[in-house]
Design an enzyme around this catalytic site. Structure first.
Site, mmCIF file in Angstrom:
data_model
loop_
_atom_site.group_PDB
_atom_site.id
_atom_site.type_symbol
_atom_site.label_atom_id
_atom_site.label_comp_id
_atom_site.label_asym_id
_atom_site.label_seq_id
_atom_site.Cartn_x
_atom_site.Cartn_y
_atom_site.Cartn_z
ATOM 1 N N ASN A 49 83.359 126.397 -59.447
ATOM 2 C CA ASN A 49 82.719 125.978 -58.206
ATOM 3 C C ASN A 49 81.462 125.191 -58.561
ATOM 4 O OD1 ASN A 49 81.230 125.880 -55.737
ATOM 5 N ND2 ASN A 49 82.409 127.618 -55.005
ATOM 6 N N HIS A 119 92.025 127.613 -51.028
ATOM 7 C CA HIS A 119 91.599 127.958 -52.379
ATOM 8 C C HIS A 119 91.069 129.385 -52.399
ATOM 9 C CE1 HIS A 119 88.251 126.040 -50.248
ATOM 10 N NE2 HIS A 119 87.433 126.795 -50.975
ATOM 11 N N HIS A 121 88.574 132.181 -54.092
ATOM 12 C CA HIS A 121 87.322 132.336 -54.836
ATOM 13 C C HIS A 121 87.385 133.577 -55.715
ATOM 14 C CE1 HIS A 121 84.822 129.384 -52.609
ATOM 15 N NE2 HIS A 121 85.700 129.628 -51.635
#
Length: 168
Positions: A49, A119, A121
């Protein structure tokens, strides 16, 4: 008033925002280190990220452009979970976290920064990682730069991925 300087943020603040989906664009560029792509699977890839909650905050992203988890095939979902396993193992090995937050933010109202492309995490957590800076200053301190984290994680992920493929 105290000031905390974060000069790397100015690039994001002043840059023109991407028009196309970054999760579709970045893998097609074949500049993995520059784009922070840690590992490529058949159906998904792992990427750091760029604006992490914590050091080691990575995401597992399907190549398929969708924001609907019910549209993903069993193969995509299965590989996503396999990549989650090796991500957790690699993070434990290289960064020694005390725990993890793992999940999806599906839809803009749920907090998805890139709502059009699903997506997952994976956020490593340490005892005390939310400290006075966050509570009183509403400031998060990330003690390691992304390139250092990338250089630690990539070899560990590659090794674990190859071991998993051999066992399958």
């Amino acid at each position: 008033m105290k000031r905390l300087f974060c000069p790397w943020r100015i690039k994001y603040i002043t840059s023109e925002k991407e028009k196309e989906c970054i999760f579709c664009k970045k893998p097609s560029e074949n500049r993995d280190e520059e784009n922070l792509i840690l590992l490529r699977g058949k159906f998904n890839f792992i990427i750091l990220n760029l604006y992490p909650y914590n050091n080691g905050h990575l995401m597992i992203v399907p190549y398929e452009h969708t924001n609907d988890i019910t549209k993903l095939s069993i193969e995509v979902l299965t590989e996503m979970m396999e990549l989650l396993q090796i991500s957790v193992e690699a993070l434990k090995e290289t960064m020694k976290p005390h725990g993890f937050n793992i999940g999806f933010n599906i839809g803009e109202v749920a907090g998805a920064g890139i709502a059009e492309h699903l997506h997952m995490h994976v956020v490593p957590r340490w005892s005390g990682d939310t400290n006075f800076m966050f509570v009183f200053g509403e400031t998060k301190v990330i003690p390691e730069d992304l390139q250092s984290t990338y250089k630690k994680l990539r070899p560990a992920l590659e090794k674990l991925y190859e071991e998993k493929k051999k066992r399958s």
